[in-house]
Scaffold this motif. Structure first.
Motif, PDB file in Angstrom:
ATOM      1  N   ILE A 156     -13.056   5.413  47.057  1.00  0.00           N
ATOM      2  CA  ILE A 156     -12.565   4.226  47.760  1.00  0.00           C
ATOM      3  C   ILE A 156     -11.099   4.386  48.154  1.00  0.00           C
ATOM      4  N   TYR A 157     -10.279   4.852  47.219  1.00  0.00           N
ATOM      5  CA  TYR A 157      -8.835   4.850  47.426  1.00  0.00           C
ATOM      6  C   TYR A 157      -8.221   6.226  47.685  1.00  0.00           C
ATOM      7  N   GLY A 158      -8.932   7.300  47.382  1.00  0.00           N
ATOM      8  CA  GLY A 158      -8.286   8.610  47.362  1.00  0.00           C
ATOM      9  C   GLY A 158      -8.143   9.299  48.696  1.00  0.00           C
ATOM     10  N   GLY A 159      -8.842   8.824  49.731  1.00  0.00           N
ATOM     11  CA  GLY A 159      -8.805   9.498  51.022  1.00  0.00           C
ATOM     12  C   GLY A 159      -7.825   8.866  51.997  1.00  0.00           C
ATOM     13  N   PHE A 187      -3.738  -2.052  36.912  1.00  0.00           N
ATOM     14  CA  PHE A 187      -4.943  -1.247  37.135  1.00  0.00           C
ATOM     15  C   PHE A 187      -4.624  -0.175  38.159  1.00  0.00           C
ATOM     16  N   SER A 188      -5.246   0.978  38.000  1.00  0.00           N
ATOM     17  CA  SER A 188      -4.973   2.094  38.900  1.00  0.00           C
ATOM     18  C   SER A 188      -6.162   3.030  38.961  1.00  0.00           C
ATOM     19  N   VAL A 238      -3.347   0.278  41.916  1.00  0.00           N
ATOM     20  CA  VAL A 238      -4.094  -0.751  42.644  1.00  0.00           C
ATOM     21  C   VAL A 238      -3.525  -2.138  42.368  1.00  0.00           C
ATOM     22  N   ALA A 239      -3.064  -2.372  41.157  1.00  0.00           N
ATOM     23  CA  ALA A 239      -2.525  -3.687  40.781  1.00  0.00           C
ATOM     24  C   ALA A 239      -1.349  -3.474  39.839  1.00  0.00           C
ATOM     25  N   ARG A 240      -0.240  -4.164  40.127  1.00  0.00           N
ATOM     26  CA  ARG A 240       0.927  -4.099  39.244  1.00  0.00           C
ATOM     27  C   ARG A 240       1.606  -5.467  39.195  1.00  0.00           C
TER      28      ARG A 240
END
Length: 561
Positions: free
Chosen positions: A56-59, A265-266, A440-442
């Protein structure tokens, strides 16, 4: 759709730098049914749920950031449909990236939920299912924001399903909240940096974002904004923003600070676990938000020269804002490095690797917006001995994405350094590869979510307090109640979260996408958004590939396409 939703097996990849907790373990030689009915096998199944986050996030981050007010095309072309809207159609490049990857995540969770009913029953079973359902909720949240209503699929699919019905966006939000309510009741409370797993804080944070976003919809509930504020405060839990901003994303030769106390979350990466195939198992986040820096021939990190900051993004910062120097590489340094007995001048990386930074030369300097002629003269005098023979001074207004139309050279757009990897697993000539985590969330964002939620709930005073905590950490003056509105919040989110895969969702949520993108992105005009029957292209189109594979032809496309 069958390519999207058919079960595709176990990913043998670790997803956490906390490798004691989420380990790589291939069981492909053991029948899945037998494996997942054991406690250890079920744990591995849950681990694969986390692994799908990389897809989902790595590309490429086009669906997160392209076509906004903050980032625009530089020298390298971006996907024209997603970045400019006029050519956006269901078959446009990269339109289906989130559609595909989120449904892969959803199918992995559906399998987990199915096996939870027949696996060995253990005391932590519901905790693991809660973690998985958080991941499913996150996937559906990305889908509903991007595409609107989508099929809700909760079954463990083991044979091709060729026909799907489109659920409404309201129904999708209901499912998201049901998953998150279950997760909140069941996941643990241990600090994220200790376990690398979903905990109650992460669930509260996502619930806040979900209620905040639904609050803008036509089907919103009357208490959505007040609930968003309450969940955001629960995630904040009284914790101040006490880590200096320049330490949140710090990368050094000895390691990174990705699992700091403010990370909620990451997507976690581990250098050892990606070494077998780094170009596929790493991520691309550091590759964007900059000009091309020279790459392999200068030893600089490979950059794409797209998603470059706009003049608006660069102009958000005022003098004294700690986020300016922490976010951007305001000086590009050069220095000698010796490899295999050969010494050459290396660009950019000496900033991280030199044992004596004072001896390094400055190749490029990017003047901030607040510089006066006296400031420039002082900089040139103070740093005269540091300036390289090929030094370039970039005046304000001459290093944004739009400036590539005038001067299209390496390093002529200021680089975003917050995602840099000081320890790349491969040389720059190999490709864009990083094993840093994608956050993703901080906590800083959670304060801004609370600020927006309180404002929309009719309590601007409390909302302003939350926003000013973010500004306090940045070292700038408090905002006033007279300034405090959605535009100010969007500006503050721009300063705080530049590049962090949020911007398109922020503009879409607040109904400002058309106005802000057309005002600040030199490639976009308001007319670009006008599609079929005069409808605006706000949602991304349902991918044509999904429509073609779906035998249910009564599956509506989004407005404008």
């Amino acid at each position: 759709m069958k390519k999207i939703l058919v079960m595709i097996g176990i990913i043998a990849a670790a997803v956490s730098s906390c490798s004691d907790y989420i380990e790589e373990d291939s069981r492909s030689y053991v029948p899945a049914d037998a494996t997942y009915k054991t406690a250890s096998g079920f744990q591995l199944l849950v681990n694969t749920n986390y692994a799908w986050l990389k897809g989902i996030y790595g590309g490429n981050p086009w669906l997160f950031e392209a076509g906004t007010d903050m980032y625009a095309e530089g020298r390298t072309p971006e996907p024209a449909g997603l970045s400019q809207y006029a050519l956006l159609i269901p078959s446009s490049d990269n339109v289906g990236d989130l559609y595909n990857s989120c449904y892969q995540q959803i199918q992995a969770v559906n399998k987990t939920v199915y096996y939870s009913t027949i696996t060995e029953q253990t005391p932590n079973l519901n905790t693991l299912v809660g973690e998985a359902r958080y991941l499913r909720a996150n996937a559906y949240f990305l889908l509903v924001q991007t595409y609107g209503g989508v099929p809700i699929v909760l079954d463990n699919i083991t044979t091709p399903v060729l026909s799907f019905t489109r659920n409404t966006a309201e129904e999708v939000y209901t499912q998201i909240i049901a998953d998150l309510d279950f997760a909140l009741a069941n996941v643990g409370t241990t600090a994220y940096g200790t376990t690398g797993r979903v905990n109650k804080r992460a669930v509260n944070d996502l619930l806040a974002k979900v209620y905040l976003t639904r609050g803008y919809e036509t089907f919103a509930k009357a208490d959505d904004f007040s609930k968003a504020a309450a969940y955001a405060d629960a995630a904040i839990a009284g914790q101040g923003l006490n880590i200096p901003f320049n330490q949140l994303f710090v990368t050094t030769a000895s390691g990174d600070n990705d699992l700091n106390a403010e990370t909620i979350f990451s997507v976690q990466y581990d250098k050892a676990s990606t070494s077998t195939d780094p170009t596929k198992l790493g991520n691309n986040q550091f590759y964007y938000f900059s000009s091309y820096l020279g790459g392999a021939e200068t030893g600089a990190p490979l950059r794409s020269y797209n998603l470059c900051p706009t003049d608006y993004a660069l102009g958000l910062y005022e003098k004294g804002d700690a986020r300016w120097n922490a976010t951007f590489m305001t000086e590009i340094l050069e220095g000698p490095e010796t490899t295999n007995g050969v010494t050459k001048t290396i660009l950019y990386y000496p900033y991280y690797r030199s044992s004596n930074p004072a001896t390094l030369k400055v190749r490029h300097f990017y003047e901030p917006k607040w510089f006066t002629p006296a400031d420039k003269a002082a900089y040139m005098t103070t740093n005269a001995s540091r300036l390289a023979s090929t030094f370039v001074y970039h005046p304000w207004g001459e290093y944004s994405a739009a400036h590539t139309l005038i001067k299209n050279l390496d390093c002529y757009t200021i680089p975003v350094k917050k995602f840099d990897d000081a320890n790349p697993t491969t040389p720059s000539s190999t490709g864009p590869v990083s094993t840093r985590d994608i956050i993703v969330a901080r906590l800083g964002e959670t304060y801004l979510v609370a600020a927006e939620a309180y404002l929309k709930a009719g309590n601007p005073g409390t909302g302003l307090d939350r926003l000013n905590e973010v500004r306090r950490r940045a070292g700038v003056a408090n905002a006033t109640l007279a300034q405090f509105n959605i535009d100010y919040i969007l500006d503050e989110r721009g300063r705080e979260l530049l590049g962090e895969y949020k911007r398109w969702f922020d503009l879409k949520r607040t109904g400002t996408l058309v106005a802000r993108a057309s005002a600040h992105n030199y490639k976009i005009k308001e007319a670009n958004f006008i599609g079929v029957d005069g409808k605006l292209k706000i949602l991304r189109p349902i991918p044509q590939s999904a429509l073609d594979l779906n035998q249910n032809k009564d599956f509506p496309q989004n407005p404008g396409y």
